[in-house]
Scaffold this active site. Structure first.
Site, PDB file in Angstrom:
ATOM      1  N   CYS A  13      42.262  55.047  49.499  1.00 22.14           N
ATOM      2  CA  CYS A  13      41.853  56.001  48.813  1.00 22.14           C
ATOM      3  C   CYS A  13      40.969  55.801  47.583  1.00 22.14           C
ATOM      4  CB  CYS A  13      43.039  57.024  48.400  1.00 22.14           C
ATOM      5  SG  CYS A  13      44.228  57.322  49.408  1.00 22.14           S
ATOM      6  N   CYS A 262      46.178  44.888  40.972  1.00 23.49           N
ATOM      7  CA  CYS A 262      46.170  44.335  42.662  1.00 23.49           C
ATOM      8  C   CYS A 262      44.969  43.338  42.708  1.00 23.49           C
ATOM      9  CB  CYS A 262      45.658  45.535  43.422  1.00 23.49           C
ATOM     10  SG  CYS A 262      45.767  45.041  45.034  1.00 23.49           S
ATOM     11  N   SER A 315      32.377  41.294  54.189  1.00 22.37           N
ATOM     12  CA  SER A 315      33.243  41.141  52.917  1.00 22.37           C
ATOM     13  C   SER A 315      33.324  39.838  52.535  1.00 22.37           C
ATOM     14  CB  SER A 315      34.553  41.661  53.654  1.00 22.37           C
ATOM     15  OG  SER A 315      35.069  40.814  54.777  1.00 22.37           O
ATOM     16  N   ASP A 382      36.229  33.194  55.406  1.00 25.46           N
ATOM     17  CA  ASP A 382      36.483  34.883  55.659  1.00 25.46           C
ATOM     18  C   ASP A 382      37.368  34.960  54.322  1.00 25.46           C
ATOM     19  OD1 ASP A 382      36.428  37.301  56.346  1.00 25.46           O
ATOM     20  OD2 ASP A 382      37.559  36.889  58.083  1.00 25.46           O
ATOM     21  N   ASP A 383      37.542  36.166  53.979  1.00 25.91           N
ATOM     22  CA  ASP A 383      38.159  36.859  52.795  1.00 25.91           C
ATOM     23  C   ASP A 383      39.621  36.554  52.792  1.00 25.91           C
ATOM     24  OD1 ASP A 383      39.064  39.621  53.696  1.00 25.91           O
ATOM     25  OD2 ASP A 383      36.639  39.386  53.746  1.00 25.91           O
ATOM     26  N   CYS A 419      52.724  45.332  51.511  1.00 27.04           N
ATOM     27  CA  CYS A 419      52.328  45.895  50.269  1.00 27.04           C
ATOM     28  C   CYS A 419      52.919  47.322  50.037  1.00 27.04           C
ATOM     29  CB  CYS A 419      50.652  46.318  49.950  1.00 27.04           C
ATOM     30  SG  CYS A 419      50.140  47.006  48.459  1.00 27.04           S
ATOM     31  N   CYS A 473      49.383  41.613  40.434  1.00 24.27           N
ATOM     32  CA  CYS A 473      50.360  41.566  41.695  1.00 24.27           C
ATOM     33  C   CYS A 473      49.810  40.411  42.528  1.00 24.27           C
ATOM     34  CB  CYS A 473      50.339  42.875  42.073  1.00 24.27           C
ATOM     35  SG  CYS A 473      51.418  42.965  43.521  1.00 24.27           S
ATOM     36  N   CYS A 476      51.887  40.436  48.255  1.00 24.97           N
ATOM     37  CA  CYS A 476      51.823  40.372  49.626  1.00 24.97           C
ATOM     38  C   CYS A 476      51.770  38.617  49.886  1.00 24.97           C
ATOM     39  CB  CYS A 476      50.621  41.107  50.131  1.00 24.97           C
ATOM     40  SG  CYS A 476      49.130  40.807  48.897  1.00 24.97           S
TER      41      CYS A 476
HETATM   42  S1  SF4 Z   1      51.138  43.852  47.283  1.00 23.14           S
HETATM   43 FE1  SF4 Z   1      49.021  42.632  47.473  1.00 23.14          FE
HETATM   44  S2  SF4 Z   1      47.703  44.426  48.168  1.00 23.14           S
HETATM   45 FE2  SF4 Z   1      49.539  45.225  47.224  1.00 23.14          FE
HETATM   46  S3  SF4 Z   1      49.140  45.742  45.239  1.00 23.14           S
HETATM   47 FE3  SF4 Z   1      50.321  43.652  45.086  1.00 23.14          FE
HETATM   48  S4  SF4 Z   1      48.198  42.000  45.489  1.00 23.14           S
HETATM   49 FE4  SF4 Z   1      47.807  44.358  46.073  1.00 23.14          FE
END
Ligand code: SF4
Length: 496
Positions: A13, A262, A315, A382-383, A419, A473, A476
């Site tokens: 979003c 993030c 990307s 690649d990312d 996530c 964060c 993931c």
């Molecule tokens: S878990 Fe990964 S994708 Fe989700 S907010 Fe944390 S860093 Fe971002």
């Protein structure tokens, strides 16, 4: 509908808001168009107009499934239907709430005792199920399956008299990730959760104020980026139209900011021409590539070979440039080439949830330049790698062009956990890093490459801006969720 062919996490979003412009809907259209990459399932614009005949405010709403350009193809929607000097918009990819439920397309609006109310939400609430259950037990009827709707009900049910206090009351009860644009009859309101998981920026052009997920939305309308909405902050834009509006800054509640931005916004989600969390995505992405080149240079079997480094468009373009720059700086003998060509005209009507078909579909998105790759040592940058299906297919495509060797470099660590803060990853068991037990060599064998290397979490953190209290964060990658997740699996459950 799933417009994606490539196997990447999906961003969830974009929000946009306009305060103080007679053509607010048209500006919202451009703001959403520039942020199309953040959500392609549906889009909506809501405007607020003061009806002089009836002497009351009216909300005008238009939203639908599809891409922004398709939804507003009839420009009269923007010039005649969506009247008013205040507007809010949203591009959707669903995180919570069924994707095919039209009622879930945002902005969501209600009329309650104090007038009209609308909300656009980027993020994912981690306690919405418990709030929803409580409200339902008290008799609240929900129109959608979206987590966002609880925000409207909490505002409408607040015992506070003042609308801004009602918003503060509601936001103090929700947890998780929320970058919001809210609209009442008299104010546009921006708000961001205490961790600031998702970005939210303020822009300005003259006396018109804007709020957007990414600053690319300001560039397209020649507005200037002013600052970010801070974690835990509410910014209120209210004016009478006769004198310039001065935004008012408030805290959601007494809790201090606890930033956990993030980090994936820098790796993949945001556009490189945006500023995210106050910093240039382009710069960070180059640094990701540079740090990967430092930690994981490519050594061809034959030292006489000069490897070519190719990006996976679009990307990994910027990170690949960083990778090549650093390799050359360190004395490596490589050159960057455009070896993969991406079709920009792939239809979004291709819906291929089945894995076999998804693998084949990658060929419709990418092709190779045989002359560039043949007899060369090729390094693909690649990312990220999610399921591994796209990467495997890309390697096969590159192999068909007859290179001597194929190496793979990834400007992110292996993705191993879901996530819960607004991004859609496949289930943990679908992630290739999990399937191979985190064994990078094994993943490389799965992909069919001579070597595979990822960026480490330490190098990732060394690549992103630090020093102004930024924290990130990385859940993931390491399963360390910065805030409690009420309703979903935790790391321990995933590992069980
Ligand atoms: S878990 Fe990964 S994708 Fe989700 S907010 Fe944390 S860093 Fe971002």
């Amino acid at each position: 509908m799933n417009p994606r062919v490539v196997d990447k996490p999906r961003c969830h979003c974009a929000v946009f808001g306009v305060h103080g412009h007679p053509a607010a809907a048209q500006l919202a259209y451009y703001g959403l168009l520039a942020q199309q990459h953040r959500g392609q399932e549906g889009s909506g614009i809501v405007t607020c107009e003061f009806d002089t005949q009836e002497e009351r405010h009216r909300f005008h709403v238009h939203k639908d499934f599809g891409l922004v350009d398709d939804i507003y193809r009839d420009s009269r929607l923007l010039t005649e239907t969506l009247r008013g000097s205040m507007a809010m918009g949203h591009n959707r990819y669903s995180t919570a709430g069924a994707a095919n439920n039209r009622a879930n397309v945002q902005p969501l609006t209600v009329i309650y005792k104090d007038g009209n109310l609308g909300v656009s939400h980027n993020g994912n609430l981690t306690n919405f199920r418990s709030i929803r259950k409580r409200l339902q037990d008290q008799g609240t009827i929900f129109q959608t399956t979206s987590d966002t709707e609880v925000i409207l009900h909490l505002i409408a049910r607040s015992r506070e008299k003042d609308q801004i206090e009602q918003v503060r009351d509601a936001l103090a009860q929700i947890r998780g990730a929320f970058s919001l644009v809210l609209m009442t009859d008299t104010a546009l309101i921006a708000a961001r959760d205490h961790s600031g998981f998702r970005p939210l920026a303020i822009g300005r052009k003259g006396d018109t104020w804007f709020v957007a997920s990414e600053t690319v939305a300001f560039d397209i309308i020649d507005a200037e980026y002013v600052r970010d909405v801070e974690p835990g902050e509410i910014v209120v834009f209210r004016g009478d139209g006769r004198s310039p509006t001065t935004p008012v800054s408030l805290r959601i509640d007494g809790r201090p900011a606890d930033p956990h931005f993030c980090i994936f916004e820098y790796i993949y989600f945001s556009r490189p021409d945006s500023r995210i969390f106050g910093h240039s995505v382009d710069k960070v992405r180059r640094k990701l590539g540079k740090n990967l080149a430092r930690s994981s240079p490519v050594t061809p079997r034959d030292p006489a070979d000069r490897p070519i480094v190719i990006n996976v468009p679009d990307s990994s373009n910027t990170a690949t440039m960083g990778f090549v720059q650093q390799t050359l700086k360190d004395g490596g003998n490589v050159r960057m080439e455009i070896g993969l060509i991406r079709s920009h005209y792939i239809g979004r009507t291709f819906i291929q949830p089945n894995q076999d078909v998804r693998e084949n579909r990658v060929k419709t998105k990418f092709n190779t330049v045989r002359g560039v790759l043949q007899d060369k040592v090729v390094v693909i940058v690649d990312d990220s790698i999610v399921r591994g299906t796209t990467s495997k297919q890309l390697v096969q495509l590159v192999r068909q062009a007859g290179p001597k060797e194929v190496h793979f470099r990834v400007t992110a660590p292996p993705i191993q956990y879901p996530c819960h803060y607004g991004m859609d990853f496949p289930t943990p068991k679908e992630l290739i890093a999990n399937q191979c037990g985190g064994d990078v060599q094994k993943i490389g064998q799965e992909l069919g490459v001579e070597s595979l290397e990822y960026l480490s979490i330490a190098d990732l953190l060394a690549s992103v801006p630090q020093g102004n209290g930024e924290r990130y964060c990385t859940a993931c990658f390491n399963g360390e969720y910065p805030i409690a997740v009420d309703d979903k699996q935790t790391k321990e459950e995933n590992e069980a």
